[in-house]
Write an enzyme that holds these catalytic residues in place. Sequence first.
Site, mmCIF file in Angstrom:
data_model
loop_
_atom_site.group_PDB
_atom_site.id
_atom_site.type_symbol
_atom_site.label_atom_id
_atom_site.label_comp_id
_atom_site.label_asym_id
_atom_site.label_seq_id
_atom_site.Cartn_x
_atom_site.Cartn_y
_atom_site.Cartn_z
ATOM 1 N N ARG A 164 0.692 -1.221 -0.033
ATOM 2 C CA ARG A 164 -0.101 -0.062 0.057
ATOM 3 C C ARG A 164 0.966 1.233 -0.111
ATOM 4 O O ARG A 164 0.611 2.154 0.586
ATOM 5 C CB ARG A 164 -0.969 0.035 1.395
ATOM 6 C CG ARG A 164 -1.927 -1.120 1.155
ATOM 7 C CD ARG A 164 -2.856 -1.102 0.218
ATOM 8 N NE ARG A 164 -4.142 -1.994 0.309
ATOM 9 C CZ ARG A 164 -3.982 -3.206 -0.223
ATOM 10 N NH1 ARG A 164 -3.118 -3.776 -0.526
ATOM 11 N NH2 ARG A 164 -5.222 -3.881 0.089
ATOM 12 N N SER A 238 -10.734 -1.065 3.167
ATOM 13 C CA SER A 238 -9.967 -1.293 4.511
ATOM 14 C C SER A 238 -9.511 0.023 4.976
ATOM 15 O O SER A 238 -8.958 0.866 4.344
ATOM 16 C CB SER A 238 -8.720 -1.966 4.340
ATOM 17 O OG SER A 238 -8.983 -3.269 3.635
ATOM 18 N N GLU A 333 -4.951 3.565 6.112
ATOM 19 C CA GLU A 333 -4.825 3.434 4.591
ATOM 20 C C GLU A 333 -5.429 4.417 3.922
ATOM 21 O O GLU A 333 -5.010 4.751 2.854
ATOM 22 C CB GLU A 333 -5.340 2.036 4.343
ATOM 23 C CG GLU A 333 -4.781 1.407 3.058
ATOM 24 C CD GLU A 333 -5.959 0.682 2.111
ATOM 25 O OE1 GLU A 333 -6.769 1.366 1.825
ATOM 26 O OE2 GLU A 333 -5.775 -0.485 2.162
HETATM 27 N N1 EPU Z 1 -10.869 -11.215 10.054
HETATM 28 C C1 EPU Z 1 -11.266 -11.302 11.095
HETATM 29 N N2 EPU Z 1 -12.167 -10.349 11.452
HETATM 30 C C2 EPU Z 1 -12.569 -9.354 10.622
HETATM 31 C C3 EPU Z 1 -11.796 -9.084 9.376
HETATM 32 C C4 EPU Z 1 -10.924 -10.103 9.262
HETATM 33 O O1 EPU Z 1 -11.023 -12.089 11.875
HETATM 34 O O2 EPU Z 1 -13.571 -8.693 10.755
HETATM 35 C C5 EPU Z 1 -9.554 -12.202 9.576
HETATM 36 C C6 EPU Z 1 -10.056 -13.143 8.619
HETATM 37 O O3 EPU Z 1 -10.666 -14.243 9.065
HETATM 38 C C7 EPU Z 1 -8.970 -13.268 7.676
HETATM 39 C C8 EPU Z 1 -7.787 -12.343 8.237
HETATM 40 O O4 EPU Z 1 -8.458 -11.406 9.105
HETATM 41 O O5 EPU Z 1 -8.077 -14.560 8.710
HETATM 42 C C9 EPU Z 1 -7.747 -11.391 6.954
HETATM 43 O O6 EPU Z 1 -8.815 -10.980 6.353
HETATM 44 P P1 EPU Z 1 -9.285 -10.722 4.904
HETATM 45 O O7 EPU Z 1 -8.955 -11.997 3.858
HETATM 46 O O8 EPU Z 1 -10.599 -10.388 4.786
HETATM 47 O O9 EPU Z 1 -8.284 -9.611 4.556
HETATM 48 P P2 EPU Z 1 -7.738 -8.397 5.041
HETATM 49 O O10 EPU Z 1 -6.525 -8.260 5.575
HETATM 50 O O11 EPU Z 1 -8.634 -7.827 6.064
HETATM 51 C C10 EPU Z 1 -6.761 -7.269 3.034
HETATM 52 C C11 EPU Z 1 -6.691 -5.914 2.139
HETATM 53 C C12 EPU Z 1 -8.043 -5.957 1.528
HETATM 54 C C13 EPU Z 1 -8.152 -7.072 0.470
HETATM 55 C C14 EPU Z 1 -7.990 -8.364 1.216
HETATM 56 C C15 EPU Z 1 -8.040 -9.783 0.511
HETATM 57 C C16 EPU Z 1 -5.093 -4.374 3.475
HETATM 58 C C17 EPU Z 1 -5.454 -3.362 4.377
HETATM 59 N N3 EPU Z 1 -6.693 -4.978 3.010
HETATM 60 O O12 EPU Z 1 -7.866 -7.206 3.943
HETATM 61 O O13 EPU Z 1 -8.116 -4.852 0.634
HETATM 62 O O14 EPU Z 1 -9.538 -7.215 -0.297
HETATM 63 O O15 EPU Z 1 -6.703 -8.416 1.993
HETATM 64 O O16 EPU Z 1 -6.755 -9.921 -0.249
HETATM 65 O O17 EPU Z 1 -4.225 -5.141 3.172
HETATM 66 C C18 EPU Z 1 -8.418 -2.527 0.697
HETATM 67 O O18 EPU Z 1 -7.307 -2.279 0.490
HETATM 68 O O19 EPU Z 1 -9.389 -1.544 0.601
HETATM 69 C C19 EPU Z 1 -9.058 -3.679 0.554
HETATM 70 C C20 EPU Z 1 -10.257 -4.096 0.903
#
Ligand code: EPU
Length: 337
Positions: A164, A238, A333
């Site tokens: 990012r 995010s 972010e």
């Molecule tokens: N999780 C929780 N609780 C929550 C949300 C997530 O326990 O409320 C856990 C999920 O179960 C999972 C882990 O956290 O094990 C990661 O969650 P997720 O796969 O949804 O991805 P993220 O790390 O929350 C990132 C990006 C997203 C992107 C997803 C998928 C960042 C800041 N965000 O989210 O990007 O779509 O991975 O690759 O890196 C964005 O940048 O706006 C965005 C949506």
Amino acid sequence: MDVKHDFSLAGLNSFGIAVKAALFIALRNETELPEIFKEYARENRPILVMGGGSNILFTRDFNGLVIRNEITGIDCVEETADYVLVKAGAGVNWHHFVMHCVDNGWGGLENLSLIPGTVGAAPVQNIGAYGVELKDTFFSLRAWDIAEKCFIEFSAAQCEFGYRQSIFKNQLKGRMVIVSITFKLLKTPMLQLGYGAILDWLNEHQIAAPSIKDISDAVMAIRRAKLPDPAVLGNAGSFFKNPSVSAVFFEELKELHPEIIAFPAPGGFKLAAGWLIEQCGWKGFREGDAGCHARQALVLVNHGSASGKNIVDLAMRIQESVQTKFGVTLIPEVNII
Ligand code: EPU
């Protein structure tokens, strides 16, 4: 040239925050840039270049010039047996561009389906999802240098991409107007299937040899299940980055919180910020119209008429509680203006 005064940005930011720009120009062609900067740039007039407004939170009216990038056009500029170089105008809708590539069988962007925003905004924060980042297919970009008043080209290395991150968020913040981007896409795609939910979706649909269209469909289904549609519920994806911590600190955290979710990353681990926020009890929280999404705690939402300040206040409370419970600092972010 399309110049407006006291122009409402309410429909032009995905949080749906009702603020105004003192001056607003819709940029339709790069040839307009020299005149825009000659006529409208003033020493004390702040300038903000906007794309789809999907990674921005306005906390007040913008007392300066907003340039909304609306440069269109998608062109295949080079083609070999193995790859294509595709150039897209900065104002092209990102998902529309990804669909164009998927429909033509050009692989590399399918995991980035359905990300809100424009092509021109994508390199600024090196958008990423489901194991792929923009930098993986980026070839070059063209930008107007506000200080030098000329167009320049950037290679991938010159963009200094990170998680990012790019030079456009750091040393060159506010200095460039990105006008087009060229991507190198493969005719024989290298599919990125590492993200568990993609494999689950493919298994569920009994797809053993997926095409890039299948991956794109999987990603869209996963996103729709978890992430709110900004057209229905104001949000900017995010709100915070997933924080990076050292391996030593991670081990300490894991002792205290054995369920913690984290992924190996350069220099240590990246923690799942959504999990940290959920553990602090914020998931599904709502106060007035500012809230934390019920299915993804990393996404802050505007249920209707929240102000930018309402959202920032909630973000600060979330930051404080994560800091207190885990000793981890969450960094936004989203670009807060
Ligand atoms: N999780 C929780 N609780 C929550 C949300 C997530 O326990 O409320 C856990 C999920 O179960 C999972 C882990 O956290 O094990 C990661 O969650 P997720 O796969 O949804 O991805 P993220 O790390 O929350 C990132 C990006 C997203 C992107 C997803 C998928 C960042 C800041 N965000 O989210 O990007 O779509 O991975 O690759 O890196 C964005 O940048 O706006 C965005 C949506």
